[in-house]
Design a protein around this motif. Structure first.
Motif, PDB file in Angstrom:
ATOM      1  N   ARG A   1       0.864  -1.174   0.000  1.00 40.73           N
ATOM      2  CA  ARG A   1       0.000   0.000   0.000  1.00 40.73           C
ATOM      3  C   ARG A   1       0.906   1.230   0.000  1.00 40.73           C
ATOM      4  O   ARG A   1       2.030   1.186   0.467  1.00 40.73           O
ATOM      5  CB  ARG A   1      -0.889   0.038   1.250  1.00 40.73           C
ATOM      6  CG  ARG A   1      -1.761  -1.175   1.439  1.00 40.73           C
ATOM      7  CD  ARG A   1      -2.948  -1.129   0.490  1.00 40.73           C
ATOM      8  NE  ARG A   1      -3.933  -2.144   0.816  1.00 40.73           N
ATOM      9  CZ  ARG A   1      -4.000  -3.329   0.256  1.00 40.73           C
ATOM     10  NH1 ARG A   1      -3.106  -3.678  -0.635  1.00 40.73           N
ATOM     11  NH2 ARG A   1      -4.941  -4.174   0.571  1.00 40.73           N
ATOM     12  N   THR A   2       0.383   2.333  -0.524  1.00 44.05           N
ATOM     13  CA  THR A   2       1.102   3.595  -0.452  1.00 44.05           C
ATOM     14  C   THR A   2       0.501   4.387   0.704  1.00 44.05           C
ATOM     15  O   THR A   2      -0.529   5.022   0.562  1.00 44.05           O
ATOM     16  CB  THR A   2       1.004   4.372  -1.772  1.00 44.05           C
ATOM     17  OG1 THR A   2      -0.354   4.397  -2.206  1.00 44.05           O
ATOM     18  CG2 THR A   2       1.849   3.724  -2.845  1.00 44.05           C
ATOM     19  N   ASP A   3       1.162   4.315   1.847  1.00 41.64           N
ATOM     20  CA  ASP A   3       0.615   4.926   3.055  1.00 41.64           C
ATOM     21  C   ASP A   3       0.925   6.410   3.183  1.00 41.64           C
ATOM     22  O   ASP A   3       0.331   7.090   3.999  1.00 41.64           O
ATOM     23  CB  ASP A   3       1.109   4.169   4.294  1.00 41.64           C
ATOM     24  CG  ASP A   3       0.384   2.838   4.447  1.00 41.64           C
ATOM     25  OD1 ASP A   3      -0.671   2.655   3.800  1.00 41.64           O
ATOM     26  OD2 ASP A   3       0.858   1.992   5.207  1.00 41.64           O
ATOM     27  N   VAL A   4       1.853   6.914   2.396  1.00 41.64           N
ATOM     28  CA  VAL A   4       2.082   8.355   2.299  1.00 41.64           C
ATOM     29  C   VAL A   4       1.814   8.734   0.850  1.00 41.64           C
ATOM     30  O   VAL A   4       2.389   8.156  -0.069  1.00 41.64           O
ATOM     31  CB  VAL A   4       3.519   8.744   2.705  1.00 41.64           C
ATOM     32  CG1 VAL A   4       3.791  10.212   2.399  1.00 41.64           C
ATOM     33  CG2 VAL A   4       3.762   8.443   4.175  1.00 41.64           C
TER      34      VAL A   4
ATOM     35  N   PRO B   1      -5.185  11.486   2.562  1.00 40.54           N
ATOM     36  CA  PRO B   1      -5.248  10.415   3.567  1.00 40.54           C
ATOM     37  C   PRO B   1      -5.245   9.045   2.904  1.00 40.54           C
ATOM     38  O   PRO B   1      -5.946   8.818   1.911  1.00 40.54           O
ATOM     39  CB  PRO B   1      -6.574  10.657   4.289  1.00 40.54           C
ATOM     40  CG  PRO B   1      -6.937  12.069   3.985  1.00 40.54           C
ATOM     41  CD  PRO B   1      -6.334  12.381   2.643  1.00 40.54           C
ATOM     42  N   ARG B   2      -4.469   8.137   3.432  1.00 37.10           N
ATOM     43  CA  ARG B   2      -4.310   6.808   2.836  1.00 37.10           C
ATOM     44  C   ARG B   2      -5.612   6.031   2.780  1.00 37.10           C
ATOM     45  O   ARG B   2      -5.795   5.184   1.931  1.00 37.10           O
ATOM     46  CB  ARG B   2      -3.255   6.035   3.603  1.00 37.10           C
ATOM     47  CG  ARG B   2      -3.645   5.793   5.039  1.00 37.10           C
ATOM     48  CD  ARG B   2      -2.517   5.270   5.848  1.00 37.10           C
ATOM     49  NE  ARG B   2      -2.969   5.155   7.231  1.00 37.10           N
ATOM     50  CZ  ARG B   2      -2.515   4.287   8.074  1.00 37.10           C
ATOM     51  NH1 ARG B   2      -1.579   3.439   7.711  1.00 37.10           N
ATOM     52  NH2 ARG B   2      -2.959   4.254   9.295  1.00 37.10           N
ATOM     53  N   ASP B   3      -6.543   6.317   3.675  1.00 39.22           N
ATOM     54  CA  ASP B   3      -7.812   5.597   3.705  1.00 39.22           C
ATOM     55  C   ASP B   3      -8.941   6.336   2.996  1.00 39.22           C
ATOM     56  O   ASP B   3     -10.105   5.959   3.120  1.00 39.22           O
ATOM     57  CB  ASP B   3      -8.221   5.303   5.154  1.00 39.22           C
ATOM     58  CG  ASP B   3      -7.309   4.272   5.800  1.00 39.22           C
ATOM     59  OD1 ASP B   3      -6.748   3.436   5.071  1.00 39.22           O
ATOM     60  OD2 ASP B   3      -7.160   4.307   7.032  1.00 39.22           O
ATOM     61  N   LEU B   4      -8.606   7.384   2.233  1.00 43.48           N
ATOM     62  CA  LEU B   4      -9.605   8.118   1.478  1.00 43.48           C
ATOM     63  C   LEU B   4     -10.259   7.180   0.461  1.00 43.48           C
ATOM     64  O   LEU B   4      -9.570   6.528  -0.329  1.00 43.48           O
ATOM     65  CB  LEU B   4      -8.948   9.304   0.768  1.00 43.48           C
ATOM     66  CG  LEU B   4      -9.866  10.261   0.024  1.00 43.48           C
ATOM     67  CD1 LEU B   4     -10.787  10.967   1.001  1.00 43.48           C
ATOM     68  CD2 LEU B   4      -9.024  11.270  -0.735  1.00 43.48           C
TER      69      LEU B   4
ATOM     70  N   GLY C   1     -13.336   0.097  -9.470  1.00 40.63           N
ATOM     71  CA  GLY C   1     -14.418   0.330  -8.518  1.00 40.63           C
ATOM     72  C   GLY C   1     -13.959   1.272  -7.424  1.00 40.63           C
ATOM     73  O   GLY C   1     -12.974   1.978  -7.560  1.00 40.63           O
ATOM     74  N   TYR C   2     -14.685   1.268  -6.328  1.00 42.59           N
ATOM     75  CA  TYR C   2     -14.354   2.146  -5.213  1.00 42.59           C
ATOM     76  C   TYR C   2     -13.514   1.396  -4.189  1.00 42.59           C
ATOM     77  O   TYR C   2     -13.800   0.252  -3.848  1.00 42.59           O
ATOM     78  CB  TYR C   2     -15.625   2.694  -4.564  1.00 42.59           C
ATOM     79  CG  TYR C   2     -16.279   3.751  -5.413  1.00 42.59           C
ATOM     80  CD1 TYR C   2     -15.987   5.088  -5.217  1.00 42.59           C
ATOM     81  CD2 TYR C   2     -17.157   3.405  -6.435  1.00 42.59           C
ATOM     82  CE1 TYR C   2     -16.556   6.073  -6.015  1.00 42.59           C
ATOM     83  CE2 TYR C   2     -17.734   4.374  -7.233  1.00 42.59           C
ATOM     84  CZ  TYR C   2     -17.428   5.701  -7.013  1.00 42.59           C
ATOM     85  OH  TYR C   2     -17.988   6.668  -7.811  1.00 42.59           O
ATOM     86  N   ASP C   3     -12.465   2.065  -3.725  1.00 42.13           N
ATOM     87  CA  ASP C   3     -11.575   1.478  -2.731  1.00 42.13           C
ATOM     88  C   ASP C   3     -10.757   2.612  -2.117  1.00 42.13           C
ATOM     89  O   ASP C   3     -10.866   3.771  -2.529  1.00 42.13           O
ATOM     90  CB  ASP C   3     -10.657   0.429  -3.369  1.00 42.13           C
ATOM     91  CG  ASP C   3     -10.174  -0.624  -2.377  1.00 42.13           C
ATOM     92  OD1 ASP C   3     -10.184  -0.363  -1.149  1.00 42.13           O
ATOM     93  OD2 ASP C   3      -9.775  -1.708  -2.832  1.00 42.13           O
ATOM     94  N   ARG C   4      -9.904   2.274  -1.179  1.00 43.51           N
ATOM     95  CA  ARG C   4      -9.027   3.263  -0.574  1.00 43.51           C
ATOM     96  C   ARG C   4      -7.971   3.690  -1.590  1.00 43.51           C
ATOM     97  O   ARG C   4      -7.474   2.864  -2.359  1.00 43.51           O
ATOM     98  CB  ARG C   4      -8.357   2.695   0.676  1.00 43.51           C
ATOM     99  CG  ARG C   4      -9.361   2.429   1.795  1.00 43.51           C
ATOM    100  CD  ARG C   4      -8.735   1.729   2.951  1.00 43.51           C
ATOM    101  NE  ARG C   4      -8.087   0.511   2.460  1.00 43.51           N
ATOM    102  CZ  ARG C   4      -7.081  -0.095   3.062  1.00 43.51           C
ATOM    103  NH1 ARG C   4      -6.590   0.365   4.180  1.00 43.51           N
ATOM    104  NH2 ARG C   4      -6.566  -1.198   2.558  1.00 43.51           N
ATOM    105  N   ILE C   5      -7.628   4.961  -1.560  1.00 45.06           N
ATOM    106  CA  ILE C   5      -6.675   5.506  -2.528  1.00 45.06           C
ATOM    107  C   ILE C   5      -5.321   4.814  -2.436  1.00 45.06           C
ATOM    108  O   ILE C   5      -4.620   4.693  -3.432  1.00 45.06           O
ATOM    109  CB  ILE C   5      -6.535   7.041  -2.356  1.00 45.06           C
ATOM    110  CG1 ILE C   5      -5.834   7.641  -3.573  1.00 45.06           C
ATOM    111  CG2 ILE C   5      -5.861   7.395  -1.034  1.00 45.06           C
ATOM    112  CD1 ILE C   5      -5.884   9.156  -3.627  1.00 45.06           C
TER     113      ILE C   5
END
Length: 174
Positions: free
Chosen positions: A30-33, A52-55, A63-67
């Motif tokens: 994941r890209t947390d920054v 924000p990582r969880d946007l 589809g839709y997911d966290r960025i």
């Protein structure tokens, strides 16, 4: 249909995504920054915009997911498409680093100086630790690569918004 021209490109603005990955041994990460750096060579101005990582966003064709999943799903092209779809900005460049490379970059500079806007005290395993805790700031702080990684990743005593602010402080220090 006429091809569109990104207004940023026609104005000379350069958009770069700075991405901090949690990639370790496995291929998935994941890209947390996630920070969009916009450079305006004409004025000499730089803007940093953190995401924000969880946007929760629309990831094109997915589809839709966290960025923070977009890079894993399709590399920089998917991340750039995600930014264009959701924010109307298409980054033209990116920098992606994992934990070890981040530490190496900062250590190659003999550390960095930041201006910590707030004090941070949290658990740590750094040489600076006292009783298993480190405290940095507020004010000027010199960070080694290991300390900078701890500073941007620390999350037990603060919020994700604080992590985002600290990541920007480190980028400004770089």
């Amino acid at each position: 249909e006429q091809p569109t021209v990104d207004p940023a490109l026609s104005s000379g603005i350069i958009n770069i995504l700075v991405l901090g990955s949690d990639q370790r041994q496995s291929a998935d990460f994941r890209t947390d920054v996630i920070v969009l750096v916009s450079l305006n060579p004409a004025t000499g101005r730089v803007a940093l915009i953190s995401f924000p990582r969880d946007l929760y966003v629309e990831i094109p064709y997915w589809g839709y997911d966290r960025i923070n999943t977009a890079m894993e799903y399709g590399g920089f092209v998917m991340m750039a498409n995600t930014f264009e779809t959701n924010f109307g900005v298409r980054p033209s460049h990116y920098v992606l680093t994992n934990f070890q490379s981040f530490v190496t970059i900062i250590n190659s500079l003999d550390g960095i100086d930041i201006n910590a806007s707030q004090a941070l005290t949290d658990k740590c395993k750094l040489p600076e630790a006292v009783g298993g805790y480190c405290t940095f700031g507020p004010g000027p702080v010199h960070l080694t690569g290991e300390a900078a990684l701890w500073y941007v990743r620390s999350r037990y005593s603060t919020s994700d918004f604080d992590r985002t602010r600290r990541a920007q402080e480190v980028l400004l220090g770089l």
